[in-house]
Design a protein around this motif. Structure first.
Motif, PDB file in Angstrom:
ATOM      1  N   VAL A  98      -5.407   8.339  -3.626  1.00 20.10           N
ATOM      2  CA  VAL A  98      -6.001   8.217  -5.018  1.00 20.10           C
ATOM      3  C   VAL A  98      -6.184   6.799  -5.306  1.00 20.10           C
ATOM      4  N   GLN A  99      -5.359   5.811  -4.923  1.00 21.34           N
ATOM      5  CA  GLN A  99      -5.462   4.661  -5.599  1.00 21.34           C
ATOM      6  C   GLN A  99      -6.561   3.942  -4.805  1.00 21.34           C
ATOM      7  N   SER A 100      -6.524   4.224  -3.414  1.00 23.21           N
ATOM      8  CA  SER A 100      -7.630   3.360  -2.528  1.00 23.21           C
ATOM      9  C   SER A 100      -8.857   4.161  -2.642  1.00 23.21           C
ATOM     10  N   GLY A 101      -9.070   5.389  -3.383  1.00 23.44           N
ATOM     11  CA  GLY A 101     -10.464   5.843  -3.499  1.00 23.44           C
ATOM     12  C   GLY A 101     -10.724   6.864  -2.435  1.00 23.44           C
ATOM     13  N   GLN A 102      -9.671   7.008  -1.414  1.00 25.42           N
ATOM     14  CA  GLN A 102      -9.814   7.901  -0.260  1.00 25.42           C
ATOM     15  C   GLN A 102      -9.877   9.397  -0.788  1.00 25.42           C
ATOM     16  N   ALA A 103      -9.321   9.573  -1.820  1.00 25.02           N
ATOM     17  CA  ALA A 103      -8.802  10.835  -2.626  1.00 25.02           C
ATOM     18  C   ALA A 103      -9.665  10.747  -3.774  1.00 25.02           C
ATOM     19  N   ASP A 104     -10.120  11.814  -4.434  1.00 25.80           N
ATOM     20  CA  ASP A 104     -10.712  11.865  -5.998  1.00 25.80           C
ATOM     21  C   ASP A 104      -9.648  12.080  -6.772  1.00 25.80           C
ATOM     22  N   ALA A 105      -8.575  13.069  -6.343  1.00 24.07           N
ATOM     23  CA  ALA A 105      -7.473  13.398  -7.252  1.00 24.07           C
ATOM     24  C   ALA A 105      -6.247  13.871  -6.526  1.00 24.07           C
ATOM     25  N   MET A 106      -5.423  13.983  -7.060  1.00 30.07           N
ATOM     26  CA  MET A 106      -3.882  14.618  -6.529  1.00 30.07           C
ATOM     27  C   MET A 106      -3.420  15.503  -7.603  1.00 30.07           C
ATOM     28  N   ILE A 107      -2.896  16.731  -6.719  1.00 30.09           N
ATOM     29  CA  ILE A 107      -2.046  17.447  -7.833  1.00 30.09           C
ATOM     30  C   ILE A 107      -0.850  17.843  -6.829  1.00 30.09           C
ATOM     31  N   ALA A 108       0.381  17.189  -7.238  1.00 31.12           N
ATOM     32  CA  ALA A 108       1.580  17.137  -6.410  1.00 31.12           C
ATOM     33  C   ALA A 108       2.956  17.147  -7.188  1.00 31.12           C
ATOM     34  N   GLY A 109       2.998  17.962  -8.186  1.00 34.90           N
ATOM     35  CA  GLY A 109       4.227  18.048  -8.973  1.00 34.90           C
ATOM     36  C   GLY A 109       4.378  16.427  -9.768  1.00 34.90           C
ATOM     37  N   MET A 110       3.255  15.734 -10.075  1.00 33.37           N
ATOM     38  CA  MET A 110       3.379  14.415 -10.329  1.00 33.37           C
ATOM     39  C   MET A 110       3.796  14.125 -11.766  1.00 33.37           C
ATOM     40  N   THR A 111       4.815  13.409 -11.873  1.00 33.59           N
ATOM     41  CA  THR A 111       5.441  13.370 -13.342  1.00 33.59           C
ATOM     42  C   THR A 111       4.426  12.154 -13.974  1.00 33.59           C
ATOM     43  N   ILE A 112       4.182  12.609 -15.213  1.00 28.94           N
ATOM     44  CA  ILE A 112       3.169  11.781 -16.019  1.00 28.94           C
ATOM     45  C   ILE A 112       4.005  10.447 -16.718  1.00 28.94           C
ATOM     46  N   THR A 113       3.804   9.328 -16.084  1.00 30.45           N
ATOM     47  CA  THR A 113       4.706   8.123 -16.839  1.00 30.45           C
ATOM     48  C   THR A 113       4.052   7.222 -17.404  1.00 30.45           C
ATOM     49  N   ASP A 114       4.260   6.366 -18.210  1.00 30.66           N
ATOM     50  CA  ASP A 114       3.502   5.259 -18.869  1.00 30.66           C
ATOM     51  C   ASP A 114       3.057   4.166 -17.831  1.00 30.66           C
ATOM     52  N   GLU A 115       3.984   3.990 -16.930  1.00 28.01           N
ATOM     53  CA  GLU A 115       3.820   2.888 -15.864  1.00 28.01           C
ATOM     54  C   GLU A 115       2.703   3.507 -14.844  1.00 28.01           C
ATOM     55  N   ARG A 116       2.550   4.956 -14.443  1.00 24.67           N
ATOM     56  CA  ARG A 116       1.597   5.493 -13.769  1.00 24.67           C
ATOM     57  C   ARG A 116       0.226   5.439 -14.514  1.00 24.67           C
ATOM     58  N   LYS A 117       0.385   5.656 -15.823  1.00 23.60           N
ATOM     59  CA  LYS A 117      -0.944   5.685 -16.556  1.00 23.60           C
ATOM     60  C   LYS A 117      -1.831   4.324 -16.580  1.00 23.60           C
ATOM     61  N   GLU A 118      -1.203   2.978 -15.907  1.00 21.23           N
ATOM     62  CA  GLU A 118      -1.762   1.884 -15.927  1.00 21.23           C
ATOM     63  C   GLU A 118      -2.691   1.863 -14.692  1.00 21.23           C
ATOM     64  N   THR A 119      -2.436   2.929 -13.768  1.00 28.52           N
ATOM     65  CA  THR A 119      -3.181   3.135 -12.501  1.00 28.52           C
ATOM     66  C   THR A 119      -4.112   4.406 -12.447  1.00 28.52           C
ATOM     67  N   PHE A 120      -3.394   5.405 -13.136  1.00 27.61           N
ATOM     68  CA  PHE A 120      -4.136   6.544 -13.089  1.00 27.61           C
ATOM     69  C   PHE A 120      -4.653   7.266 -14.416  1.00 27.61           C
ATOM     70  N   ASP A 121      -5.408   8.155 -14.377  1.00 28.32           N
ATOM     71  CA  ASP A 121      -5.739   9.071 -15.547  1.00 28.32           C
ATOM     72  C   ASP A 121      -5.059  10.559 -15.246  1.00 28.32           C
ATOM     73  N   PHE A 122      -4.375  10.885 -16.335  1.00 34.35           N
ATOM     74  CA  PHE A 122      -3.969  12.467 -15.974  1.00 34.35           C
ATOM     75  C   PHE A 122      -4.693  13.646 -16.825  1.00 34.35           C
ATOM     76  N   SER A 123      -4.417  14.606 -16.315  1.00 33.12           N
ATOM     77  CA  SER A 123      -4.798  15.852 -17.178  1.00 33.12           C
ATOM     78  C   SER A 123      -3.579  16.177 -18.256  1.00 33.12           C
ATOM     79  N   GLU A 124      -3.950  17.212 -18.991  1.00 35.37           N
ATOM     80  CA  GLU A 124      -2.856  17.459 -19.796  1.00 35.37           C
ATOM     81  C   GLU A 124      -1.661  17.912 -19.057  1.00 35.37           C
ATOM     82  N   PRO A 125      -0.460  17.648 -19.362  1.00 34.77           N
ATOM     83  CA  PRO A 125       0.715  18.213 -18.507  1.00 34.77           C
ATOM     84  C   PRO A 125       0.453  19.703 -18.481  1.00 34.77           C
ATOM     85  N   TYR A 126       0.957  20.191 -17.299  1.00 37.12           N
ATOM     86  CA  TYR A 126       1.018  21.706 -17.014  1.00 37.12           C
ATOM     87  C   TYR A 126       2.284  22.282 -16.778  1.00 37.12           C
TER      88      TYR A 126
END
Ligand code: GLN
Length: 262
Positions: A98-126
């Motif tokens: 996702v970070q390199s642009g090779q993927a458009d998105a990921m869904i992988a039990g990924m925890t939403i954190t403030d640190e990750r929000k610096e490099t990712f945009d997240f959906s609503e938590p599910y």
């Protein structure tokens, strides 16, 4: 009752006229239509983990990846008309893709954190989860002293391990997959591992591992989110959120969780 409805209708009409005016009327509509058409034709590349039951794991009978995330993605895609290809490559690989642009998105039990929000945009938590320490039966937190603890590369479990390693006096060995981590504890290569509570809970319940949770309450409980590279694929996040709300309203979301024992 009728009066209330009429009032709501009137307010809605005023609001939509105001929105049209604010957006510059026809031009704004035309722009949206073109975007929508481009999106409809796109096949999104979505990455995921590959050994993170019950969220994503290989069903050896069908040789297909199944799990909560796989089903949620499929249900939302159906609801929103999203075309996608799923690549189950592992958690760290998904983050990189996702970070390199090779993927458009990921869904992988990924925890939403403030640190990750610096490099990712997240959906609503599910889904909400936190981390626990797991070891062979009878092991105590004091027994971690002077030993190695397994953690998974790029995960919040790894961060959690880093945050308590001095307090308990252990060092950390990193692994790419949850399965490798569990094996390292089973063979005694590491005394314990850090994992998301629901995931290790599922492995224990289904008898895939013979380990037990030795820490207290799950730490750092936060939501899991669908993620895109920051500033990209905003329309995909929007569709995911709309689809998520729809599958929650229809009962489909509940049905998916129930299928995996929640
Ligand atoms: N929830 C954890 C994280 O986001 C682990 C995710 C995973 O291993 N797939 O870091």
């Amino acid at each position: 009752m009728k009066k209330v409805l009429a009032l709501i209708l009137a307010v809605a009409m005023i609001a939509s006229v105001a929105m049209l005016t604010a957006c510059g009327g026809n031009n704004a509509n035309k722009g949206n239509a073109t975007d929508a058409k481009a999106d409809a034709d796109k096949t999104y590349i979505i990455y995921s983990d590959n050994a993170f039951a019950p969220f994503e794991y290989l069903d050896t009978e069908t040789n297909a990846y199944v799990g909560v995330d796989m089903d949620i993605m499929a249900a939302i895609a159906e609801d929103q008309g999203i075309k996608y290809e799923m690549h189950n490559e592992g958690f760290d690989a998904s983050m990189g893709a996702v970070q390199s642009g090779q993927a458009d998105a990921m869904i992988a039990g990924m925890t939403i954190t403030d640190e990750r929000k610096e490099t990712f945009d997240f959906s609503e938590p599910y889904f909400d989860d936190g981390q626990v320490i797991v070891a062979k039966a009878g092991t105590k937190m004091e027994d971690l002293k002077g030993k190695t603890v397994a953690a998974k590369t790029s995960t919040v479990g790894g961060e959690y391990a880093e945050s308590i390693k001095d307090q308990y006096g252990f060092t950390i060995n990193y692994y790419e997959g949850s399965d490798n981590m569990y094996q390292a504890v089973a063979t005694g290569a590491d005394v314990a591992c850090v994992e998301d509570f629901s995931v290790i809970g599922y492995a224990i319940k289904t008898g895939q591992v013979n380990l037990e949770i030795i820490s207290e309450e799950p730490a750092n409980v936060k939501g899991y989110g669908f993620a895109v590279q920051k500033g990209k694929n905003a329309e995909l996040i929007e569709k995911f959120n709309t689809g998520l709300a729809n599958i929650k309203a229809s009962g489909k979301y509940k049905e998916i969780l129930a299928k995996y024992g929640y």
